[in-house]
Design an enzyme around this catalytic site. Structure first.
Site, mmCIF file in Angstrom:
data_model
loop_
_atom_site.group_PDB
_atom_site.id
_atom_site.type_symbol
_atom_site.label_atom_id
_atom_site.label_comp_id
_atom_site.label_asym_id
_atom_site.label_seq_id
_atom_site.Cartn_x
_atom_site.Cartn_y
_atom_site.Cartn_z
ATOM 1 N N PHE A 133 0.842 -1.196 0.000
ATOM 2 C CA PHE A 133 0.000 0.000 0.000
ATOM 3 C C PHE A 133 0.881 1.251 0.000
ATOM 4 C CE2 PHE A 133 -2.905 3.142 1.851
ATOM 5 C CZ PHE A 133 -4.011 2.949 1.035
ATOM 6 N N ASP A 210 1.810 -5.185 8.380
ATOM 7 C CA ASP A 210 0.636 -4.343 8.192
ATOM 8 C C ASP A 210 -0.570 -5.277 8.088
ATOM 9 O OD1 ASP A 210 -1.502 -2.895 7.071
ATOM 10 O OD2 ASP A 210 -0.178 -1.574 5.939
ATOM 11 N N TYR A 235 -11.164 0.913 10.637
ATOM 12 C CA TYR A 235 -12.377 1.381 9.955
ATOM 13 C C TYR A 235 -12.823 0.443 8.845
ATOM 14 C CZ TYR A 235 -8.491 3.416 7.300
ATOM 15 O OH TYR A 235 -7.302 3.614 6.644
ATOM 16 N N LYS A 236 -12.120 -0.663 8.652
ATOM 17 C CA LYS A 236 -12.532 -1.642 7.653
ATOM 18 C C LYS A 236 -13.358 -2.733 8.348
ATOM 19 C CE LYS A 236 -8.182 -0.901 5.096
ATOM 20 N NZ LYS A 236 -8.653 -0.009 4.053
ATOM 21 N N ARG A 384 -12.634 -4.114 -7.175
ATOM 22 C CA ARG A 384 -12.342 -4.888 -5.972
ATOM 23 C C ARG A 384 -13.637 -5.081 -5.191
ATOM 24 N NH1 ARG A 384 -8.217 -2.680 -1.369
ATOM 25 N NH2 ARG A 384 -10.000 -1.308 -1.047
#
Length: 410
Positions: A133, A210, A235-236, A384
């Site tokens: 990322f 991560d 927050y996912k 995605r």
């Protein structure tokens, strides 16, 4: 497409939903009026009804009535208490090793910078991969410029991910830190966390994982696998809401020698003395910097509680099932349009999303949003599909795939 296929796809989805042991969880979320399918929970999870109620209580009671007293009553210890809950339920981590606070970028900087300093000038190399990322790559680049560390780039197959062999080839006696994502944000490739951690340790290096795309949906068992450091967002799959802070994990064996670089008053051993000079608090207290973002933390615990109640293994099984349904359906429904699955077909190597590729998908993605079907787009040509096991139904996935087929048929 044959008229029979949509009926069969929907019937399969209905049967899977009916037998889903987590089907009751969907009713625990706030309804999204007008939404046909939400398949972006790996970017922003949906809110639980309990979270809406908890936020209201915080505003009306904890903040509105107790006011400043809430710091003494609960908020000062919230980063540590909530960190322990995430560690226990989602990370396989014993208490006093996980803390919540800061954005993912800031938490990553703090832990990576501390690890580079601990590795020392004899081990100035950071091993990382080109498909990670952007934040991970950018933070590492900044730390390299700041410290003189050297970045050693692993170049994985974008449709796969970082493998132990690739890491082995990059490790030397000068490797100080290995920085990798457990689940690749584009392809959903699940890295071999236990083996890569073992290889790095054998070379004398620390590993920083991560976990942004795996926490709350895949097992990681950090303590059992001897992981040194980890960061992840909330927050996912943890449902903390937009801007909810990240967590950081530091194995107990490293806490005395690692010193994070952002020395703020809340990380001081005695924050309210407010005296001259900084003295880091013991354990994970020393990895806190500024005032905890209480409003951003309040939503996390409800999802952690829900994961604990149903079991992380059941959540992971549902993620596998949703992904397998997508891959099988794509072969049947979208293959004739040239749609490719660029996520791993192996269930054991795939995380909680599936990425599909097609030259028209930038256009199709926007059209789907206009139809209240909400996936994500990743450059250059990937849609995605985020498959949040607690809130996503098979019927939503079926409808999204059929809408994609219809748009490609125009």
């Amino acid at each position: 497409m044959s008229a029979v296929l949509p009926d069969r796809l929907r019937e399969q989805a209905a049967a899977l939903d009916a037998s889903d042991p987590l089907r009751h969880c969907r009713d625990l979320y706030l309804p999204a009026d007008g939404l046909v399918a939400y398949l972006d929970g790996n970017s922003l999870g949906r809110p639980l009804r309990a979270t809406a109620e908890r936020i209201t209580r915080l505003v009306e009671h904890d903040w509105g009535t107790r006011l400043i007293r809430s710091w003494d009553e609960q908020w000062m210890e919230l980063p540590l208490r909530l960190g322990d809950r995430i560690g226990e339920v989602c990370l396989g981590a014993a208490p006093d090793q996980t803390v919540v606070g800061d954005s993912t970028t800031v938490m990553l900087y703090k832990l990576l910078r501390a690890a580079v300093a601990a590795a020392g000038p004899e081990r100035p190399e950071i091993v990382l991969d080109t498909e990670n990322f952007p934040t991970d790559r950018y933070v590492a680049e900044g730390i390299a410029a700041e410290t003189g560390a050297r970045l050693v780039w692993v170049e994985p197959d974008p449709a796969k991910g970082v493998t132990p062999d690739l890491v082995t080839d990059a490790l030397t006696e000068r490797t100080g830190v290995v920085l990798l994502s457990h689940v690749a944000y584009k392809s959903a490739w699940v890295a071999d966390l236990p083996e890569i951690t073992r290889l790095a340790h054998a070379a004398g290096a620390l590993v920083l994982w991560d976990l942004c795309h795996s926490v709350g949906v895949l097992r990681t068992d950090l303590d059992a696998h001897g992981v040194d450091l980890a960061v992840g967002c909330t927050y996912k799959f943890l449902g903390g809401g937009p801007g909810a802070p990240a967590f950081g994990y530091v194995a107990a064996r490293h806490q005395e020698r690692l010193r994070q670089p952002i020395q703020g008053w809340m990380g001081h051993a005695e924050p309210f003395v407010m005296g001259p000079g900084y003295r880091a608090g013991a354990g994970m207290r020393g990895f806190i910097s500024g005032t905890p973002p209480v409003l951003g933390m309040v939503g996390i615990e409800d999802t952690v509680d829900l994961i604990e109640s149903v079991g992380l293994d059941a959540v992971q099984d549902k993620a596998v099932g949703l992904g397998r349904y997508v891959i099988d359906a794509v072969d049947e429904v979208l293959g004739s349009h040239g749609v490719r699955v660029v996520s791993p077909p192996d269930d054991a190597r795939r995380g909680g999303h599936v990425t599909l590729a097609h030259p028209r998908f930038r256009e199709v993605y926007r059209q789907l949003w206009d139809q209240d079907v909400v996936p994500d787009f990743r450059e250059p040509d990937g849609i995605r599909l985020g498959l949040s096991p607690l809130s996503t139904s098979y019927a939503e996935v079926a409808e999204a795939l059929l809408r994609i087929e219809a748009l490609l048929s125009d």
